[in-house]
Write a protein that holds these residues in place. Structure first.
Motif, PDB file in Angstrom:
ATOM      1  N   VAL A 143       0.841  -1.195   0.000  1.00  0.00           N
ATOM      2  CA  VAL A 143       0.000   0.000   0.000  1.00  0.00           C
ATOM      3  C   VAL A 143       0.878   1.247   0.000  1.00  0.00           C
ATOM      4  O   VAL A 143       1.868   1.314   0.720  1.00  0.00           O
ATOM      5  CB  VAL A 143      -0.938  -0.001   1.234  1.00  0.00           C
ATOM      6  CG1 VAL A 143      -1.784   1.260   1.287  1.00  0.00           C
ATOM      7  CG2 VAL A 143      -1.831  -1.235   1.225  1.00  0.00           C
ATOM      8  N   THR A 144       0.474   2.243  -0.793  1.00  0.00           N
ATOM      9  CA  THR A 144       1.181   3.523  -0.840  1.00  0.00           C
ATOM     10  C   THR A 144       0.347   4.610  -0.178  1.00  0.00           C
ATOM     11  O   THR A 144      -0.862   4.468  -0.014  1.00  0.00           O
ATOM     12  CB  THR A 144       1.488   3.949  -2.289  1.00  0.00           C
ATOM     13  OG1 THR A 144       0.252   4.100  -2.995  1.00  0.00           O
ATOM     14  CG2 THR A 144       2.368   2.928  -2.992  1.00  0.00           C
ATOM     15  N   GLY A 145       1.026   5.693   0.201  1.00  0.00           N
ATOM     16  CA  GLY A 145       0.341   6.865   0.738  1.00  0.00           C
ATOM     17  C   GLY A 145       0.415   7.011   2.247  1.00  0.00           C
ATOM     18  O   GLY A 145       0.083   8.064   2.778  1.00  0.00           O
ATOM     19  N   LEU A 146       0.851   5.984   2.959  1.00  0.00           N
ATOM     20  CA  LEU A 146       0.940   6.069   4.406  1.00  0.00           C
ATOM     21  C   LEU A 146       2.216   6.807   4.794  1.00  0.00           C
ATOM     22  O   LEU A 146       3.293   6.507   4.278  1.00  0.00           O
ATOM     23  CB  LEU A 146       0.947   4.675   5.037  1.00  0.00           C
ATOM     24  CG  LEU A 146      -0.381   3.920   4.992  1.00  0.00           C
ATOM     25  CD1 LEU A 146      -0.500   3.137   3.713  1.00  0.00           C
ATOM     26  CD2 LEU A 146      -0.491   3.011   6.180  1.00  0.00           C
ATOM     27  N   ILE A 151       0.470  -3.427  10.104  1.00  0.00           N
ATOM     28  CA  ILE A 151       1.039  -2.588   9.051  1.00  0.00           C
ATOM     29  C   ILE A 151       2.505  -2.315   9.350  1.00  0.00           C
ATOM     30  O   ILE A 151       2.851  -1.817  10.426  1.00  0.00           O
ATOM     31  CB  ILE A 151       0.258  -1.267   8.911  1.00  0.00           C
ATOM     32  CG1 ILE A 151      -1.200  -1.558   8.540  1.00  0.00           C
ATOM     33  CG2 ILE A 151       0.929  -0.362   7.873  1.00  0.00           C
ATOM     34  CD1 ILE A 151      -2.085  -0.343   8.426  1.00  0.00           C
ATOM     35  N   ASP A 152       3.355  -2.659   8.382  1.00  0.00           N
ATOM     36  CA  ASP A 152       4.774  -2.335   8.447  1.00  0.00           C
ATOM     37  C   ASP A 152       4.942  -1.032   7.677  1.00  0.00           C
ATOM     38  O   ASP A 152       5.033  -1.023   6.450  1.00  0.00           O
ATOM     39  CB  ASP A 152       5.605  -3.461   7.838  1.00  0.00           C
ATOM     40  CG  ASP A 152       7.097  -3.196   7.909  1.00  0.00           C
ATOM     41  OD1 ASP A 152       7.517  -2.304   8.678  1.00  0.00           O
ATOM     42  OD2 ASP A 152       7.844  -3.879   7.194  1.00  0.00           O
ATOM     43  N   LEU A 153       4.925   0.088   8.405  1.00  0.00           N
ATOM     44  CA  LEU A 153       4.941   1.412   7.802  1.00  0.00           C
ATOM     45  C   LEU A 153       6.298   1.742   7.179  1.00  0.00           C
ATOM     46  O   LEU A 153       7.332   1.632   7.827  1.00  0.00           O
ATOM     47  CB  LEU A 153       4.601   2.470   8.867  1.00  0.00           C
ATOM     48  CG  LEU A 153       4.684   3.925   8.426  1.00  0.00           C
ATOM     49  CD1 LEU A 153       3.640   4.228   7.353  1.00  0.00           C
ATOM     50  CD2 LEU A 153       4.492   4.837   9.629  1.00  0.00           C
ATOM     51  N   VAL A 154       6.250   2.150   5.923  1.00  0.00           N
ATOM     52  CA  VAL A 154       7.401   2.723   5.236  1.00  0.00           C
ATOM     53  C   VAL A 154       6.927   4.110   4.807  1.00  0.00           C
ATOM     54  O   VAL A 154       6.272   4.267   3.774  1.00  0.00           O
ATOM     55  CB  VAL A 154       7.839   1.878   4.019  1.00  0.00           C
ATOM     56  CG1 VAL A 154       8.994   2.554   3.295  1.00  0.00           C
ATOM     57  CG2 VAL A 154       8.205   0.470   4.444  1.00  0.00           C
ATOM     58  N   SER A 169       4.206   0.465   1.982  1.00  0.00           N
ATOM     59  CA  SER A 169       4.031  -0.214   3.264  1.00  0.00           C
ATOM     60  C   SER A 169       3.421  -1.584   3.033  1.00  0.00           C
ATOM     61  O   SER A 169       2.650  -1.785   2.093  1.00  0.00           O
ATOM     62  CB  SER A 169       3.119   0.612   4.175  1.00  0.00           C
ATOM     63  OG  SER A 169       3.688   1.871   4.445  1.00  0.00           O
ATOM     64  N   THR A 170       3.750  -2.526   3.916  1.00  0.00           N
ATOM     65  CA  THR A 170       3.190  -3.867   3.840  1.00  0.00           C
ATOM     66  C   THR A 170       2.053  -3.968   4.844  1.00  0.00           C
ATOM     67  O   THR A 170       2.239  -3.721   6.035  1.00  0.00           O
ATOM     68  CB  THR A 170       4.254  -4.933   4.147  1.00  0.00           C
ATOM     69  OG1 THR A 170       5.332  -4.775   3.215  1.00  0.00           O
ATOM     70  CG2 THR A 170       3.681  -6.332   4.038  1.00  0.00           C
ATOM     71  N   GLY A 207      -8.730   7.282   3.276  1.00  0.00           N
ATOM     72  CA  GLY A 207      -8.047   8.494   2.808  1.00  0.00           C
ATOM     73  C   GLY A 207      -7.401   8.270   1.464  1.00  0.00           C
ATOM     74  O   GLY A 207      -7.887   7.476   0.655  1.00  0.00           O
ATOM     75  N   ASN A 208      -6.302   8.916   1.230  1.00  0.00           N
ATOM     76  CA  ASN A 208      -5.616   8.872  -0.070  1.00  0.00           C
ATOM     77  C   ASN A 208      -4.550   7.760  -0.059  1.00  0.00           C
ATOM     78  O   ASN A 208      -3.358   8.012  -0.161  1.00  0.00           O
ATOM     79  CB  ASN A 208      -4.976  10.232  -0.365  1.00  0.00           C
ATOM     80  CG  ASN A 208      -4.492  10.333  -1.791  1.00  0.00           C
ATOM     81  OD1 ASN A 208      -4.985   9.649  -2.679  1.00  0.00           O
ATOM     82  ND2 ASN A 208      -3.524  11.193  -2.021  1.00  0.00           N
ATOM     83  N   TYR A 209      -5.026   6.513   0.077  1.00  0.00           N
ATOM     84  CA  TYR A 209      -4.151   5.338   0.139  1.00  0.00           C
ATOM     85  C   TYR A 209      -4.518   4.415  -1.010  1.00  0.00           C
ATOM     86  O   TYR A 209      -5.686   4.284  -1.361  1.00  0.00           O
ATOM     87  CB  TYR A 209      -4.297   4.627   1.487  1.00  0.00           C
ATOM     88  CG  TYR A 209      -4.244   5.591   2.646  1.00  0.00           C
ATOM     89  CD1 TYR A 209      -3.051   6.225   2.986  1.00  0.00           C
ATOM     90  CD2 TYR A 209      -5.374   5.874   3.395  1.00  0.00           C
ATOM     91  CE1 TYR A 209      -2.995   7.115   4.036  1.00  0.00           C
ATOM     92  CE2 TYR A 209      -5.325   6.772   4.446  1.00  0.00           C
ATOM     93  CZ  TYR A 209      -4.143   7.393   4.755  1.00  0.00           C
ATOM     94  OH  TYR A 209      -4.087   8.284   5.798  1.00  0.00           O
ATOM     95  N   HIS A 210      -3.503   3.752  -1.575  1.00  0.00           N
ATOM     96  CA  HIS A 210      -3.737   2.930  -2.764  1.00  0.00           C
ATOM     97  C   HIS A 210      -2.921   1.654  -2.728  1.00  0.00           C
ATOM     98  O   HIS A 210      -1.820   1.625  -2.175  1.00  0.00           O
ATOM     99  CB  HIS A 210      -3.357   3.722  -4.031  1.00  0.00           C
ATOM    100  CG  HIS A 210      -4.017   5.040  -4.113  1.00  0.00           C
ATOM    101  ND1 HIS A 210      -5.325   5.210  -4.511  1.00  0.00           N
ATOM    102  CD2 HIS A 210      -3.557   6.287  -3.816  1.00  0.00           C
ATOM    103  CE1 HIS A 210      -5.650   6.484  -4.469  1.00  0.00           C
ATOM    104  NE2 HIS A 210      -4.589   7.160  -4.036  1.00  0.00           N
TER     105      HIS A 210
END
Length: 114
Positions: free
Chosen positions: A49-52, A76-79, A84-85, A107-110
């Protein structure tokens, strides 16, 4: 260096002032499946997932994914600013459509195109 005063930088407590996205919402805690049957039938679904960017983002995504039927845990493994995974434990596999809808609601996550 006598006569010089050194001070600590002004560090903000992000739990009180919010993070980079200016939210004060704290990430929720997750819970594991509670019965042996839940554990035996649980399936892990992993998504990129992107955007975090921060703890607020993690909280928003976690809340929306946990609202999906059968979901018992979200990890969630935040990057920050990267990919992020997101691992979701559920009673059945989740579809990309379910996850995409939850991410849109949060929100704005993809989903990342990997």
């Amino acid at each position: 260096m006598s006569g010089q005063t050194h001070s600590q930088p002004n560090l903000l407590d992000k739990t009180q002032r919010g993070c980079g996205c200016n939210s004060t919402k704290k990430p929720p805690t997750t819970s594991a499946p509670t019965t042996t049957e839940d554990i035996m039938s649980a399936t892990n679904n992993t998504f990129a997932v992107t955007g975090l960017t921060c703890g607020h983002c993690v909280g928003a995504v976690t809340d929306e994914l946990r609202a999906l039927p059968g979901v018992s845990e979200v990890d969630i493994d935040l990057v920050a600013g990267g990919v992020s995974t997101v691992t979701v434990t559920a009673s059945a596999p989740l579809t990309e459509e379910q996850v995409t809808a939850a991410l849109d609601e949060a929100g704005n996550y993809h989903l990342a195109n990997i």
